[in-house]
Design a protein around this motif. Structure first.
Motif, PDB file in Angstrom:
ATOM      1  N   LEU A 178      64.832 115.833   8.067  1.00 40.38           N
ATOM      2  CA  LEU A 178      64.816 115.578   9.514  1.00 40.38           C
ATOM      3  C   LEU A 178      63.379 115.501  10.022  1.00 40.38           C
ATOM      4  O   LEU A 178      63.034 114.636  10.839  1.00 40.38           O
ATOM      5  N   GLU A 179      62.556 116.372   9.493  1.00 42.72           N
ATOM      6  CA  GLU A 179      61.129 116.370   9.840  1.00 42.72           C
ATOM      7  C   GLU A 179      60.505 115.004   9.503  1.00 42.72           C
ATOM      8  O   GLU A 179      59.756 114.429  10.284  1.00 42.72           O
ATOM      9  N   ARG A 180      60.857 114.488   8.301  1.00 43.79           N
ATOM     10  CA  ARG A 180      60.320 113.185   7.863  1.00 43.79           C
ATOM     11  C   ARG A 180      60.875 112.034   8.685  1.00 43.79           C
ATOM     12  O   ARG A 180      60.206 111.026   8.905  1.00 43.79           O
ATOM     13  N   TYR A 181      62.141 112.176   9.098  1.00 44.22           N
ATOM     14  CA  TYR A 181      62.778 111.093   9.840  1.00 44.22           C
ATOM     15  C   TYR A 181      62.412 111.099  11.333  1.00 44.22           C
ATOM     16  O   TYR A 181      62.526 110.058  11.992  1.00 44.22           O
ATOM     17  N   ALA A 182      62.011 112.264  11.861  1.00 42.33           N
ATOM     18  CA  ALA A 182      61.858 112.398  13.329  1.00 42.33           C
ATOM     19  C   ALA A 182      60.940 111.331  13.939  1.00 42.33           C
ATOM     20  O   ALA A 182      61.310 110.714  14.955  1.00 42.33           O
ATOM     21  N   PRO A 183      59.766 111.040  13.346  1.00 40.34           N
ATOM     22  CA  PRO A 183      58.928 109.997  13.974  1.00 40.34           C
ATOM     23  C   PRO A 183      59.641 108.643  14.020  1.00 40.34           C
ATOM     24  O   PRO A 183      59.510 107.913  15.008  1.00 40.34           O
ATOM     25  N   GLY A 184      60.401 108.312  12.986  1.00 41.82           N
ATOM     26  CA  GLY A 184      61.155 107.050  12.950  1.00 41.82           C
ATOM     27  C   GLY A 184      62.245 107.051  14.020  1.00 41.82           C
ATOM     28  O   GLY A 184      62.475 106.043  14.698  1.00 41.82           O
ATOM     29  N   LEU A 185      62.919 108.190  14.160  1.00 43.06           N
ATOM     30  CA  LEU A 185      63.965 108.278  15.190  1.00 43.06           C
ATOM     31  C   LEU A 185      63.338 108.126  16.585  1.00 43.06           C
ATOM     32  O   LEU A 185      63.915 107.505  17.474  1.00 43.06           O
ATOM     33  N   ARG A 186      62.117 108.665  16.728  1.00 43.41           N
ATOM     34  CA  ARG A 186      61.422 108.529  18.033  1.00 43.41           C
ATOM     35  C   ARG A 186      61.003 107.086  18.304  1.00 43.41           C
ATOM     36  O   ARG A 186      60.893 106.675  19.451  1.00 43.41           O
ATOM     37  N   ARG A 187      60.756 106.321  17.216  1.00 40.17           N
ATOM     38  CA  ARG A 187      60.427 104.900  17.439  1.00 40.17           C
ATOM     39  C   ARG A 187      61.631 104.184  18.065  1.00 40.17           C
ATOM     40  O   ARG A 187      61.471 103.280  18.890  1.00 40.17           O
TER      41      ARG A 187
END
Ligand SMILES: Cc1cc2nc3c(=O)[nH]c(=O)nc-3n(C[C@H](O)[C@H](O)[C@H](O)COP(=O)(O)OP(=O)(O)OC[C@H]3O[C@@H](n4cnc5c(N)ncnc54)[C@H](O)[C@@H]3O)c2cc1C
Length: 456
Positions: free
Chosen positions: A371-380
């Motif tokens: 989730l930590e790794r995905y969070a910036p992508g989800l924020r995009r």
């Protein structure tokens, strides 16, 4: 006959059901402490079940719809309007109707028109896959839609699903995807309808189990097959001996050789519905070299699926394809944008989907690290997204999720009949040219039973 069916996924349960109908007695062995294989559910709390991996049906999925009818549960399936988007160049582009394609400005108008026409021509082009079997999807797309459509849309999508094998994927696979589900013309041209069972996939598995047991069989969950061998000569004419692992063996992984032996039973016939490598791991029988070469020659990619319960909506779409190569996942599927969240007492569920080559570093992460790794992508995708929106999370990995369908795949598939009388192998690698799915697992289970009974 007493038949051992290995695997209680859709194919295994349907196969055992068909054999039971034909008067045979089946024991179904399953590694996982639940039914359904790749379509299995988890209890997300509050009495609600949800698939570990996002699941829906297309209106063309007639084998599974017919099974629901046959089992007396036609009302279980509900058909709902879907909404699809592409994420690229920093925003989500709706992609639900042909009009959306025309408005899809990341592509030049010429490329948009070429893309629409190419799909239309493909859909009108008849149902023979042969012309597409000897070329890559990439070559066909570049030729029919142009290099821009490959660079911006199809290349990233194929890379998302097949990683560095994207450029080798057969056009037969894409042909299956583009011709067998929704048509650009007709009643679904404006909006696609997707099917979902009102109470998850679980009641289907329960109904099949009930019928297998009513015929004198057993459905043995948390009882994996460790070894498949010929029965000792004093047991003949019984042909096979199945050794099974101790309860909880699933904790030691997928390789049957790692399970602790707990007992054995003998059978007249065996139908294995497990992935090729798992079949190999349990096999203690001589098979023809050509057959073994076929099953060893097929690669799989792993599905890595993070299911999040969120305290608010993430996007307006059910299904968002990620065509931005910088995002470390390939799709975002907001289940409660297809199924009304009232069904889940107002709760919201979002799957973050990925397919990865074996050994990829993301496969080693736990749910929080991922989730930590995905969070910036989800924020995009949604700039407001914050970790505090996540109420609960579940992570699942499916090593044999996606067979890699390269050029000439159709000629390399192993037949259901293994060459050993009474031993059948039926798994997702044999679904072709369609993309594997529960609908085709229903067909495969029936084909496996018919092959065993010699009526195929
Ligand atoms: C991420 C993801 C999304 C998907 N989305 C959709 C969708 O939207 N719609 C759709 O229709 N389909 C979808 N599918 C595909 C669909 O779920 C599968 O094609 C189908 O369920 C395959 O059924 P199967 O019985 O052939 O195989 P499986 O479900 O893989 O069944 C094989 C069974 O064998 C068991 N097994 C393994 N080792 C052993 C052992 N040693 N002993 C005994 N049992 C063993 C496994 O636990 C499993 O239950 C999706 C799949 C994934 C991974």
């Amino acid at each position: 006959m007493r038949v051992a069916v290995i695997g209680a996924g859709v194919a295994g349960l349907v196969c055992a059901h068909r054999l039971t109908q034909a008067g045979h007695v089946c024991d179904v062995y399953e590694r996982w402490p639940g039914l359904g294989g790749q379509a299995a559910t988890i209890d997300v709390g509050g009495g609600h079940l949800l698939e570990r991996y996002y699941h829906h049906l297309f209106t063309s999925d007639r084998h599974i719809a017919a099974l629901y009818e046959e089992l007396g549960m036609p009302d279980e399936l509900e058909w709902l309007p879907s909404s699809v988007a592409f994420f690229l160049e920093g925003r989500s582009w709706p992609f639900t109707s042909p009009l959306h394609l025309l408005r899809f400005s990341p592509l030049s108008l010429r490329s948009r028109l070429r893309m629409g026409l190419a799909v239309l021509r493909l859909q009108r082009g008849g149902d023979d896959v042969a012309p597409f079997e000897r070329m890559t999807a990439r070559a066909w797309i570049v030729e029919a839609m142009g290099a821009e459509a490959y660079a911006k849309v199809w290349g990233p999508l194929l890379r998302g699903k097949f990683g560095d094998r994207a450029d080798d994927i057969s056009m037969a696979w894409l042909w299956g995807k583009l011709t067998m589900r929704r048509k650009l013309q007709g009643k679904e041209s404006r909006q696609e309808l997707l099917g979902y069972p009102r109470r998850s996939w679980e009641p289907l598995f329960a109904a099949l189990r009930e019928r297998i047991e009513a015929g004198g069989g057993r459905v043995l969950i948390d009882r994996p097959v460790k070894r498949l061998a010929a029965a000792p000569s004093d047991a003949r004419p019984v042909r096979f001996e199945i050794s099974y692992g101790a309860p909880g063996s699933f904790r030691s992984g997928h390789d049957p050789r790692a399970f602790q032996a707990a007992g054995s039973e003998r059978y007249d016939a065996v139908v294995a519905t497990v992935p090729n490598d798992v079949f190999r791991g349990m096999l203690d029988l001589e098979l023809e070299d050509d057959y073994l070469r076929r099953i060893d020659g097929i690669e799989y990619h792993t599905a890595l699926c993070l299911l999040l319960e969120l305290d608010r909506g993430f996007s307006p779409f059910y299904w968002t394809n990620i065509a931005d190569p910088e995002l470390p996942f390939v799709g975002v599927i907001e289940h409660t944008n297809l199924i009304a969240r009232e069904r889940y007492d107002g709760r919201r569920f979002l799957y973050v989907a990925n397919y990865l080559a074996p050994g990829h570093e993301l496969l080693g992460l736990d749910a929080d690290a991922l989730l930590e790794r995905y969070a910036p992508g989800l924020r995009r995708i949604n700039p407001g997204f914050d970790r505090s929106w996540v109420r609960e999370r579940w992570l699942h990995r499916e090593p044999a999720a996606q067979p890699i369908v390269t050029v000439g795949y159709g000629e390399r598939i192993a037949p259901l009949q293994t060459g050993v009388p009474g031993l059948i192998l039926a798994n997702t690698t044999q679904i072709y040219p369609e993309d594997r799915g529960t609908n085709y697992a229903v067909r495969l289970g029936a084909d496996a039973a018919a092959t065993l009974l010699g009526t195929a």
